[in-house]
Scaffold this motif. Structure first.
Motif, PDB file in Angstrom:
ATOM      1  N   UNK A  94      11.381  14.353   2.513  1.00 54.70           N
ATOM      2  CA  UNK A  94      10.364  15.431   1.980  1.00 54.70           C
ATOM      3  C   UNK A  94      10.355  15.698   0.708  1.00 54.70           C
ATOM      4  N   UNK A  95      11.044  14.865  -0.232  1.00 51.00           N
ATOM      5  CA  UNK A  95      10.800  15.065  -1.592  1.00 51.00           C
ATOM      6  C   UNK A  95       9.507  14.926  -2.127  1.00 51.00           C
ATOM      7  N   UNK A  96       8.765  15.497  -3.147  1.00 49.82           N
ATOM      8  CA  UNK A  96       7.744  15.274  -3.422  1.00 49.82           C
ATOM      9  C   UNK A  96       7.495  13.840  -4.254  1.00 49.82           C
ATOM     10  N   UNK A  97       8.362  13.222  -4.712  1.00 52.00           N
ATOM     11  CA  UNK A  97       8.210  11.830  -5.282  1.00 52.00           C
ATOM     12  C   UNK A  97       8.483  10.617  -4.337  1.00 52.00           C
TER      13      UNK A  97
ATOM     14  N   UNK B  97       4.635   8.746  10.540  1.00 54.67           N
ATOM     15  CA  UNK B  97       5.521   7.605  10.196  1.00 54.67           C
ATOM     16  C   UNK B  97       7.177   8.340   9.779  1.00 54.67           C
ATOM     17  N   UNK B  98       7.095   9.319   9.265  1.00 51.18           N
ATOM     18  CA  UNK B  98       8.442   9.828   8.819  1.00 51.18           C
ATOM     19  C   UNK B  98       9.305  10.015  10.060  1.00 51.18           C
TER      20      UNK B  98
ATOM     21  N   UNK C 274       0.792  -1.402  -0.030  1.00 50.59           N
ATOM     22  CA  UNK C 274      -0.214   0.023   0.106  1.00 50.59           C
ATOM     23  C   UNK C 274       0.842   1.358   0.035  1.00 50.59           C
ATOM     24  N   UNK C 275       0.732   2.141  -1.081  1.00 45.72           N
ATOM     25  CA  UNK C 275       1.645   3.315  -1.062  1.00 45.72           C
ATOM     26  C   UNK C 275       0.968   4.315  -0.346  1.00 45.72           C
ATOM     27  N   UNK C 276       1.503   4.899   0.522  1.00 45.40           N
ATOM     28  CA  UNK C 276       0.929   5.771   1.583  1.00 45.40           C
ATOM     29  C   UNK C 276       1.198   7.343   0.793  1.00 45.40           C
ATOM     30  N   UNK C 277       0.518   8.146   0.494  1.00 45.66           N
ATOM     31  CA  UNK C 277       0.950   9.265  -0.191  1.00 45.66           C
ATOM     32  C   UNK C 277       1.778  10.429   0.822  1.00 45.66           C
ATOM     33  N   UNK C 278       2.590  11.015   0.489  1.00 47.31           N
ATOM     34  CA  UNK C 278       3.176  11.855   1.286  1.00 47.31           C
ATOM     35  C   UNK C 278       2.386  12.911   2.096  1.00 47.31           C
ATOM     36  N   UNK C 279       1.260  13.333   1.544  1.00 48.70           N
ATOM     37  CA  UNK C 279       0.269  14.301   2.077  1.00 48.70           C
ATOM     38  C   UNK C 279      -0.794  13.467   2.909  1.00 48.70           C
ATOM     39  N   UNK C 280      -0.393  12.180   3.277  1.00 45.03           N
ATOM     40  CA  UNK C 280      -1.404  11.414   4.078  1.00 45.03           C
ATOM     41  C   UNK C 280      -1.248  11.856   5.592  1.00 45.03           C
ATOM     42  N   UNK C 281      -2.409  11.878   6.202  1.00 42.55           N
ATOM     43  CA  UNK C 281      -2.272  12.377   7.676  1.00 42.55           C
ATOM     44  C   UNK C 281      -1.332  11.746   8.507  1.00 42.55           C
TER      45      UNK C 281
END
Length: 159
Positions: free
Chosen positions: A126-129, A110-111, A98-105
């Protein structure tokens, strides 16, 4: 023919959990959109709930493969400095990614957790990709060394 798979016991569970705790990278197996197997090395960590995670880029071929087919496997465990590499323990984790978008709450939480064991990831986390890949384990196979094979469930792994 004798079944080489032993009955899963607490020793096997502890070894598998220890391998997961100590691993910092893994071999990730995916299926390409063309249906071909592909294996790559990825960073390996555990989410606060114990699920396997990795920080991956959407530019990577393995991420594109996972977007096409979420089924994957991770192989963790490295041979020691001495002896036959095939006698050292290793663990294969099978499941759905499951890919969790970097804008996920949950991304920031997690980071912060991930950076405790992967501090160099701070350079690109923090890179957008870059997004987290979380794996829902369906089953696992532990090879604890010569003649020590076990099938494991998510519960055996503490999940």
């Amino acid at each position: 023919m004798t079944n080489p798979i032993r009955t899963t016991d607490d020793t096997a569970r502890a070894l598998a959990q220890d391998l997961m705790q100590k691993a910092r990278f893994a071999a990730l197996a995916t299926l390409t959109p063309e249906g071909l197997p592909a294996v790559t090395r990825v960073a390996f960590g555990l989410a606060p709930d114990g699920a396997p995670v990795s920080l991956i880029s959407t530019l990577a071929a393995h991420t594109q493969a996972l977007q096409h087919c979420a089924a994957c496997s991770l192989l963790i465990g490295e041979p020691g400095d001495k002896g036959d590499p095939l006698t050292h323990p290793r663990l294969t984790l099978n499941g759905q990614s499951k890919i969790l978008p970097n804008n996920d709450a949950d991304h920031r939480r997690l980071a912060d957790h991930y950076l405790q064991t992967h501090p160099k990831s701070k350079l690109y986390i923090g890179f957008g990709d870059f997004h987290f890949l979380k794996m829902d384990i369906t089953d696992a196979m532990l090879n604890g060394g010569f003649g020590k094979a076990f099938h494991l469930t998510p519960a055996d792994l503490g999940l």
